[in-house]
Design a protein around this motif. Structure first.
Motif, PDB file in Angstrom:
ATOM      1  N   GLU A 259      26.066  72.154  -1.907  1.00 53.41           N
ATOM      2  CA  GLU A 259      24.633  71.452  -1.906  1.00 53.41           C
ATOM      3  C   GLU A 259      23.918  71.588  -1.341  1.00 53.41           C
ATOM      4  O   GLU A 259      23.061  71.316  -1.352  1.00 53.41           O
ATOM      5  N   ALA A 260      24.465  72.948  -0.327  1.00 56.10           N
ATOM      6  CA  ALA A 260      23.355  72.922   0.310  1.00 56.10           C
ATOM      7  C   ALA A 260      22.454  73.725  -0.839  1.00 56.10           C
ATOM      8  O   ALA A 260      21.209  73.683  -0.132  1.00 56.10           O
ATOM      9  N   LEU A 261      22.789  74.426  -1.314  1.00 54.85           N
ATOM     10  CA  LEU A 261      22.267  75.549  -2.447  1.00 54.85           C
ATOM     11  C   LEU A 261      21.760  74.150  -3.546  1.00 54.85           C
ATOM     12  O   LEU A 261      20.127  74.640  -4.395  1.00 54.85           O
ATOM     13  N   LYS A 262      22.048  72.855  -3.734  1.00 54.93           N
ATOM     14  CA  LYS A 262      21.270  72.650  -4.273  1.00 54.93           C
ATOM     15  C   LYS A 262      19.692  72.216  -3.311  1.00 54.93           C
ATOM     16  O   LYS A 262      18.722  71.955  -4.317  1.00 54.93           O
ATOM     17  N   ALA A 263      20.002  72.017  -1.792  1.00 54.90           N
ATOM     18  CA  ALA A 263      19.183  71.308  -1.469  1.00 54.90           C
ATOM     19  C   ALA A 263      17.876  72.557  -0.941  1.00 54.90           C
ATOM     20  O   ALA A 263      16.790  72.708  -0.960  1.00 54.90           O
ATOM     21  N   GLN A 264      18.641  73.794  -1.198  1.00 53.74           N
ATOM     22  CA  GLN A 264      17.973  75.417  -1.684  1.00 53.74           C
ATOM     23  C   GLN A 264      16.827  74.989  -2.699  1.00 53.74           C
ATOM     24  O   GLN A 264      15.973  75.203  -2.949  1.00 53.74           O
ATOM     25  N   ASN A 526      24.918  64.998   1.871  1.00 55.68           N
ATOM     26  CA  ASN A 526      24.414  65.915  -0.148  1.00 55.68           C
ATOM     27  C   ASN A 526      23.660  66.382   0.161  1.00 55.68           C
ATOM     28  O   ASN A 526      22.817  66.353   1.165  1.00 55.68           O
ATOM     29  N   TYR A 527      22.879  66.926  -1.234  1.00 54.40           N
ATOM     30  CA  TYR A 527      21.425  67.514  -0.805  1.00 54.40           C
ATOM     31  C   TYR A 527      20.437  66.316  -0.486  1.00 54.40           C
ATOM     32  O   TYR A 527      19.519  67.222   0.294  1.00 54.40           O
ATOM     33  N   LYS A 528      20.326  65.777  -1.005  1.00 53.03           N
ATOM     34  CA  LYS A 528      19.705  64.892  -0.495  1.00 53.03           C
ATOM     35  C   LYS A 528      19.319  64.151   1.055  1.00 53.03           C
ATOM     36  O   LYS A 528      19.046  64.653   1.522  1.00 53.03           O
ATOM     37  N   GLN A 529      20.972  63.707   1.444  1.00 55.33           N
ATOM     38  CA  GLN A 529      20.853  63.420   3.054  1.00 55.33           C
ATOM     39  C   GLN A 529      20.298  64.380   4.010  1.00 55.33           C
ATOM     40  O   GLN A 529      19.996  64.600   5.028  1.00 55.33           O
ATOM     41  N   ILE A 530      20.834  66.328   3.146  1.00 55.95           N
ATOM     42  CA  ILE A 530      20.292  67.869   4.025  1.00 55.95           C
ATOM     43  C   ILE A 530      18.684  67.100   3.727  1.00 55.95           C
ATOM     44  O   ILE A 530      18.373  67.565   5.227  1.00 55.95           O
ATOM     45  N   LEU A 531      18.005  67.061   3.057  1.00 51.85           N
ATOM     46  CA  LEU A 531      16.537  67.510   2.621  1.00 51.85           C
ATOM     47  C   LEU A 531      16.323  66.655   3.701  1.00 51.85           C
ATOM     48  O   LEU A 531      14.660  66.916   4.588  1.00 51.85           O
ATOM     49  N   GLU A 532      16.466  65.113   3.152  1.00 49.73           N
ATOM     50  CA  GLU A 532      15.441  63.992   4.560  1.00 49.73           C
ATOM     51  C   GLU A 532      15.883  63.846   6.435  1.00 49.73           C
ATOM     52  O   GLU A 532      14.998  63.084   6.115  1.00 49.73           O
ATOM     53  N   TYR A 533      16.894  65.027   6.121  1.00 53.91           N
ATOM     54  CA  TYR A 533      17.148  65.010   7.563  1.00 53.91           C
ATOM     55  C   TYR A 533      16.340  65.870   8.086  1.00 53.91           C
ATOM     56  O   TYR A 533      15.733  65.562   8.840  1.00 53.91           O
ATOM     57  N   TYR A 534      15.628  67.245   7.468  1.00 48.20           N
ATOM     58  CA  TYR A 534      14.677  67.796   7.826  1.00 48.20           C
ATOM     59  C   TYR A 534      13.475  68.220   7.537  1.00 48.20           C
ATOM     60  O   TYR A 534      12.321  68.423   8.198  1.00 48.20           O
ATOM     61  N   TYR A 535      13.149  67.145   6.743  1.00 44.29           N
ATOM     62  CA  TYR A 535      11.756  66.462   6.422  1.00 44.29           C
ATOM     63  C   TYR A 535      11.635  65.432   6.654  1.00 44.29           C
ATOM     64  O   TYR A 535      11.876  64.351   5.737  1.00 44.29           O
ATOM     65  N   THR A 536      10.748  65.006   7.699  1.00 43.76           N
ATOM     66  CA  THR A 536      10.502  64.063   8.200  1.00 43.76           C
ATOM     67  C   THR A 536      10.122  62.927   7.812  1.00 43.76           C
ATOM     68  O   THR A 536       8.920  63.297   6.901  1.00 43.76           O
ATOM     69  N   GLY A 537      11.023  61.644   7.220  1.00 44.89           N
ATOM     70  CA  GLY A 537      10.090  60.532   6.355  1.00 44.89           C
ATOM     71  C   GLY A 537      10.127  60.880   5.052  1.00 44.89           C
ATOM     72  O   GLY A 537       9.040  60.049   3.408  1.00 44.89           O
ATOM     73  N   ALA A 538      10.638  61.966   4.173  1.00 41.01           N
ATOM     74  CA  ALA A 538       9.814  62.243   2.849  1.00 41.01           C
ATOM     75  C   ALA A 538      10.959  61.791   1.817  1.00 41.01           C
ATOM     76  O   ALA A 538      12.296  61.558   2.722  1.00 41.01           O
ATOM     77  N   LYS A 539      11.094  62.068   0.865  1.00 40.67           N
ATOM     78  CA  LYS A 539      12.478  61.230  -0.433  1.00 40.67           C
ATOM     79  C   LYS A 539      12.382  62.062  -1.271  1.00 40.67           C
ATOM     80  O   LYS A 539      11.689  63.145  -2.101  1.00 40.67           O
ATOM     81  N   VAL A 540      13.504  62.053  -1.440  1.00 39.80           N
ATOM     82  CA  VAL A 540      14.016  63.381  -2.971  1.00 39.80           C
ATOM     83  C   VAL A 540      14.181  62.385  -4.012  1.00 39.80           C
ATOM     84  O   VAL A 540      13.929  61.256  -4.013  1.00 39.80           O
ATOM     85  N   GLU A 541      13.235  62.589  -5.054  1.00 38.73           N
ATOM     86  CA  GLU A 541      12.406  62.056  -6.275  1.00 38.73           C
ATOM     87  C   GLU A 541      13.043  62.071  -7.721  1.00 38.73           C
ATOM     88  O   GLU A 541      12.576  63.758  -7.569  1.00 38.73           O
TER      89      GLU A 541
END
Length: 541
Positions: A259-264, A526-541
């Motif tokens: 999941e970290a690799l997927k976020a990367q 999961n990777y979506k939660q990781i990304l959305e935690y660090y990028y305020t207000g952003a969403k994985v689409e």
């Protein structure tokens, strides 16, 4: 020409299932990416490409690859069309005023050809009469002769060939725009203008993929060539997702959770899409170094990191429907930063967030020790001369602890380093972040005689009051001072000899902390939660 640079050529055949690349849609509608290869280039003016496929195909690309010529050679030697001198078994690029063995003046037999087979047939006819020729390509094929060192030399030969062949011979002047491709026997396969956009791939059977080595480093899909003055630029042209195969394992350890690799992978995809055309002036989109994001090609790929790319295929991070510039760094040290405190402008999705996930990671805390001479040398190396250094102190600090202004005083003046400039001066790998404080071997705590609260300062900023009331600046009088509590006496320098930077985290502190992402993945995010935690207000689409 039979002369070759001595290069180690690693020939590796890699047969992998081809993954079709569909259009991603909207602003992600980019199928292929051009990557300028800096790392494998042994020489700026020459390269060896090799393959264990069935030789090479060279052609153009519109909606598909259109082959214009094929060779069964397993290696090709590529160089600039320029002045060269033979030194042993090496070709050395030389200035036009130096003695040379080969030059960039040529002769052209009048006429042009649509197909490679046609021009090759005519070249074969010429060789049967003792005339050695080779094809030139600029959208059409032409027949060229010779690598002459001067215009006068070419002019003399033009008269000889014109009389021998009974054809008009034109002189081709020197220019800084041509590239030469030879086979392993020293035969000229092609001289070309880079703006014709020819692409080179390994000959493969259907279902297998082209793998080409550049000076021993393997890459997928296609290579294309460019020239900027005396620099040969090898470009890897490949699908965006294949590019990510070579990025993710260089930016994050493949031993980390999926999941970290997927976020990367998503962050790297975003970066590529947002930064596309960054090196347009050099003929490619992104480079393969940290200036863009590190890309190492086929050799660094792993099943796990490729899986991370495949399972996030087409996924991007957006804020209000627009692609996020997904900056990331190694570790935040406990809190990420606001963009305006790093780059100078506010980005709504790059807001500082509390990051306990990064605490305890390598470089969570660090120390840099520099003596005053080293500080001066680093400043002077960057064009800043303020004499001998006698003080370093933060002037402004962000809400999250990062130094916004670092004041350095010297005998010749004052310099204020703002934001990331301090890291540029002292080295990004040494001053690992701007989250630091500064100590010195001349630090003392003093009281002001009013509220008796101790204040940290350095001895060179202290004034001494004598028994008769005389006030003297230590900086102008003393080199060292004895300080005693009645039982113990310390001798301390007035001007610091050593500065100690004690800091937290590694990197600019914007966006995703990679070590934080690792910890989050280990905790089940999961990777979506990781990304959305660090990028305020952003969403994985």
């Amino acid at each position: 020409m039979n002369v070759r640079r001595v290069l180690i050529i690693i020939l590796t055949v890699m047969l992998v299932q081809f993954i079709s690349i569909n259009v991603l849609g909207d602003e992600n509608d980019i199928k292929y990416i051009r990557v300028g290869l800096k790392n494998p280039m042994v020489y700026e003016d020459q390269a060896v490409i090799s393959t264990n496929n069935d030789g090479f195909s060279i052609g153009t690309i519109d909606s598909s690859f259109n082959e214009i010529l094929k060779t069964d050679a397993k290696s090709l030697f590529i160089r600039l069309d320029d002045f060269y001198k033979i030194e042993g078994d090496v070709l050395k690029l030389v200035d036009e005023n130096e003695q040379s063995d080969y030059g960039p003046y040529h002769l052209e037999i009048q006429g042009e050809y649509e197909a490679y087979d046609d021009v090759k047939a005519e070249i074969t006819n010429l060789e049967n009469t003792g005339v050695k020729a080779y094809p030139y390509y600029n959208g059409k094929f032409r027949i060229w002769l010779g690598f002459y060192r001067t215009y006068e030399e070419a002019l003399t030969e033009a008269g000889i060939f014109s009389e021998k062949l009974g054809k008009q011979i034109n002189i081709i002047d020197e220019t800084k725009t041509r590239i030469v491709i030879e086979d392993t026997e020293g035969n000229i396969l092609l001289v070309l203008k880079p703006d014709t956009k020819l692409y080179i791939k390994g000959n493969t059977v259907e279902g297998n993929e082209s793998i080409i080595a550049v000076n021993g480093s393997n890459y997928r899909d296609y290579l294309t060539l460019n020239r900027v003055n005396e620099e040969l630029i090898i470009i890897n042209y490949l699908p965006l997702e294949h590019y990510l195969y070579g990025v993710v394992p260089r930016e994050m350890s493949v031993n980390w959770p999926l999941e970290a690799l997927k976020a990367q992978a998503v962050a790297a995809r975003n970066y590529a899409l947002v930064s596309m055309r960054k090196h347009e002036d050099l003929g490619y989109d992104l480079c393969d170094t940290q200036h863009c994001q590190v890309y190492a090609g086929y050799d660094w790929e792993s099943l796990k990191s490729n899986k991370a790319v495949d399972e996030t295929y087409g996924k991007v991070l957006k804020y209000n429907g627009k692609l996020v510039n997904a900056y990331f760094h190694s570790t935040s040290g406990g809190h990420t930063e606001n963009s305006e405190n790093v780059w100078g402008y506010k980005i709504p999705y790059l807001r500082g967030v509390k990051d306990d996930f990064s605490i305890g990671s390598p470089n969570d805390s660090w120390q840099l020790v520099l003596n005053s001479k080293e500080v001066r040398e680093k400043l002077e190396a960057n064009g800043i001369d303020i004499g001998d250094i006698y003080s370093i102190e933060p002037l402004a600090i962000s809400d999250y602890g990062r130094v916004l202004e670092l004041k350095i005083e010297g005998t010749g003046g004052v310099e204020i380093l703002k934001k990331e400039k301090s890291r540029k001066i002292f080295g990004y790998g040494s001053l690992k972040s701007t989250w630091f404080n500064v100590k010195s071997d001349a630090d003392v705590y003093v009281v002001n005689g009013t509220d008796f609260e101790p204040v940290k300062t350095t001895l060179n900023k202290v004034h001494v009051v004598s028994a008769n009331g005389t006030i003297t600046s230590t900086r102008n009088v003393y080199s060292q001072v004895k300080i005693t509590n009645g039982d113990k006496t310390n001798i301390m320098p007035v001007i610091p000899n050593v500065y100690i930077f004690e800091g937290r985290g590694w990197g600019h502190g914007l966006g995703m902390s990679q070590w934080g992402a690792k910890k989050m993945a280990e905790l089940g995010y999961n990777y979506k939660q990781i990304l959305e935690y660090y990028y305020t207000g952003a969403k994985v689409e």
